[in-house]
Design an enzyme around this catalytic site. Structure first.
Site, PDB file in Angstrom:
ATOM      1  CB  SER A  11       0.050  -8.050  -1.363  1.00  0.00           C
ATOM      2  OG  SER A  11      -0.891  -8.823  -0.646  1.00  0.00           O
ATOM      3  CD  GLU A  36     -10.196   4.201   0.402  1.00  0.00           C
ATOM      4  OE1 GLU A  36     -10.053   5.429   0.245  1.00  0.00           O
ATOM      5  OE2 GLU A  36      -9.482   3.368  -0.192  1.00  0.00           O
ATOM      6  CE  LYS A  46      -4.250  -1.705   0.247  1.00  0.00           C
ATOM      7  NZ  LYS A  46      -5.152  -1.548  -0.920  1.00  0.00           N
TER       8      LYS A  46
END
Lengths: 399, 277
Positions: free
Chosen positions: A380, A113, A91
């Protein structure tokens, strides 16, 4: 195969686009103009690359998982170690890029969010570093489920606002962030965490995440003198998957598999697999596969992994599904859990529950592809955030 | 060309020097069987056009008041076809008051645009306002809606630059809905001077009537905005009454009628001279 999406209006075939209220159209145009101006600007790219190197710790390793390969008996398993990034997931690649855009646009306040909290933490992190005010919207359910990440965000100086509307999860957090943006549009930059939302977000988030796939191309040449035979990544909104896949789209001999959250099974209502079991519709500013009833109401989703618990998916994935370039499959909660434990024990790597879905599918794919083939799985994120969930499932109370 | 019920209504208002009063309620709120009665009550209270909201699970442009209205309506599963039945029932005793469906695209997408447009027209719907349909995406939608005689109402916002105003005015029919502020429905900070300036700018691009909504909650704000626009939309202030009386729905028709009548009186007190066109 020539691939040049999205088009000028932000469409990936019939998907994508800009479906938002009028107030946001001009801010989106400004964002697009700024991004198109900066995306090839050497100074901007140098700043982005330097941050990825010195702050995130890129490139992330491409790691040969020899014991898993041995256990599964078939194709070699290689893990792209996004779990080793600063803040523990892919991210951060995107939040660094968007925060640089915010800085160039002169915005002093960012909003985000978050579902599992990973994107919220990544946003709060970059806000702290750049001295920006940061507000993170998070479904009230998720605030309960992911309290360690809530505390991390607060430590980093962000304000976490629980969202009590609707299903109190990620989709409602996104609605609330959009409402904040429409209200504070003059000074606020909305950092969307995945490749969904209105154009240009699916494009720019993809471009910021594509560093993953570009590194894999270089690293696979170095490590085994060629490209992998298959790529596997989990898909919620789909940003880690598109980041890995996008640089490979033109390499037609590389098979690609996106793994959705099958929850309790895609033949039950309790899953989060719109590409596998949903239909095209419009949600959060773009046309894409979604989970909705016949009246168009968005359905509640279920996944063991909060980060995949979303009823839509990035529009580029919808296009890649229809075009057949990527195969979309699913892994159930139980399969993901088993994969979580297997990777932890076999390799000493605790994966995020999201990434465990990709591991679970690689386990099926490895024997099918057979020895001599190579699979790159996008790991990830790391699983530290999930140990509370795992403990609860096993009836253990952590304090 | 301008044979629609909406065009005729605005034509008559203009001739009389009156301002349009456009109430919004969410269909099915607080329960489906009261909606038609509330529509008639709004007409008795002085409504010129009714905006009937199609509830959606994810109303991203709406504030808390209308979000809760959607949730109340969806508790009963109020769906698009059921709402068209409500309009058809309303039409059986009101052939004059234009009805505009207001909502988000996904319910229409799921039922199919062609099927929706045909059934909406047959039910007596006059126009649609799809909140998340930007004019850039409209070419996929407008021909079908127009072919069924539905007016397409679009939003304009404080952030809309001249080129967008022009593009939107070109595609719109019926009226234009100017969103008075940057924010969601039910927000409270209305700046009449800036509304006046923007409405004047919009009028340089179009002869369509301009209605103003968001932030109009009482007689004073209705009168102030009515002084600079062709009509006012009042939504959250009515929906808040529905919320308050959700357990006593039998009281709602009289309460909404009275509330709207106060706004009607305020608008009419402006007199014909307020039509500064």
């Amino acid at each position: 195969m020539s691939y040049d999406f999205p088009d000028k209006k932000g469409h990936f075939g019939p998907y994508g686009g800009q479906f938002v209220a009028e107030t946001l159209m001009e801010p989106l145009r400004e964002l697009e103009a700024a991004y198109l101006r900066l995306k090839d600007d050497p100074a901007f790219l140098a700043e982005f690359d330097a941050d990825l190197r010195d702050y995130v710790g890129r490139p992330s390793p491409l790691y040969p998982a020899r014991r898993l390969t041995q256990r599964w008996g078939g194709a070699e398993i290689w893990l792209k170690r996004e779990d080793l990034n600063h803040t523990g997931a892919h991210k951060i690649n995107n939040t660094i890029g968007q925060a640089l855009l915010a800085k160039h646009l002169g915005k002093k306040r960012i909003i985000a969010e978050t579902g599992a909290g990973q994107h919220g933490v990544a946003s709060a992190t970059i806000a702290a570093r750049l001295g920006l005010q940061c507000v993170v919207y998070m479904g009230a359910e998720d605030v309960q489920r992911q309290s360690p990440n809530v505390f991390r965000m607060k430590l980093l100086g962000a304000e976490v606002r629980p969202v009590h509307s609707g299903t109190k999860t990620l989709k409602d957090a996104m609605n609330e962030a959009l409402r904040d943006w429409v209200t504070n549009v003059d000074d606020t930059f909305y950092v969307i965490g995945t490749v969904a939302g209105p154009h240009p977000y699916p494009m720019l988030v993809r471009d910021f995440q594509a560093v993953i796939g570009r590194e894999v191309i270089v690293q696979s040449q170095e490590k085994f003198g060629g490209l992998p035979d298959a790529l596997v990544a989990c898909v919620g909104g789909g940003s880690n998957a598109i980041g890995l896949f996008h640089p490979f789209i033109a390499h037609e001999n590389v098979a690609m598999y996106g793994v959705e959250a099958g929850g309790r099974g895609v033949d039950t209502p309790d899953h989060a697999a719109p590409l596998t079991a949903g239909r095209p519709g419009i949600l959060h500013g773009n046309r894409t596969y979604i989970m909705a009833d016949e009246n168009g109401q968005i359905l509640g989703t279920h996944s063991i992994s909060a980060g995949l618990d979303y009823p839509g998916v990035g529009p580029e994935h919808s296009w890649l599904k229809d075009s057949g370039r990527v195969s979309y499959v699913s892994a159930t909660d139980d399969e993901a859990l088993a994969a979580f434990h297997e990777l932890t024990r076999a390799e000493g790597i605790i994966p995020a529950l999201e990434s465990s879905h990709a591991i679970a599918y690689a386990k099926k794919l490895a024997p099918r592809l057979g020895a001599g083939k190579r699979i790159v799985v996008n790991l990830s994120g790391r699983g530290d955030k999930d140990i509370f969930t795992i403990a609860r499932l096993e009836g253990i109370t952590l304090t | 060309m301008n044979s629609s019920r909406l065009a005729a209504r605005f034509e008559r208002l203009r001739a009389a020097g009156r301002k349009a009063l456009i109430p919004y309620i969410t269909a099915g709120d607080p329960q489906p069987d009261v909606t038609v009665g509330l529509m008639h009550a709004l007409v008795r209270g002085g409504a010129d056009v009714i905006e009937l909201g199609v509830p959606f699970s994810d109303p991203m442009a709406d504030g808390p008041t209308i979000q809760l209205a959607c949730e109340r309506a969806l508790k009963y599963g109020t769906g698009l076809w059921q709402i068209l039945d409500m309009v058809a029932e309303f039409r059986r005793s009101d052939a004059d008051t234009p009805v505009v469906l207001m909502g988000y695209l996904n319910p229409v997408e799921m039922r199919g645009l062609e099927a929706f447009a045909a059934r909406a027209r047959a039910a007596g719907v006059d126009g649609v306002l799809l909140v998340d349909l930007a004019v850039e995406e409209a070419p996929d939608y407008l021909p079908t809606l127009r072919a069924h005689g539905l007016d397409c109402i679009f939003l304009l916002a404080p952030t809309s630059p001249p080129a967008r105003i022009e593009a939107i005015a070109r595609e719109a029919s019926g009226y234009l809905y100017y969103v008075s502020l940057k924010g969601v429905t039910g927000a409270a900070t209305l700046d009449v001077a800036s509304v006046a300036a923007k409405v004047a700018e919009i009028r340089r691009h179009t002869g369509l009537p301009v209605a103003v909504g968001f932030g109009i909650r009482d007689a004073a704000s209705a009168r102030a905005v009515g002084g600079v626009a062709d009509g006012v939309v009042v939504g959250s202030a009515l929906v808040a009454e529905i919320e308050r009386l959700q357990e006593r729905p039998q009281e709602l028709p009289a309460v909404l009628q009275e509330k709207l009548a106060a706004l009607r009186t305020a608008l009419d007190s402006l007199g014909p001279d307020a039509a500064q066109r």
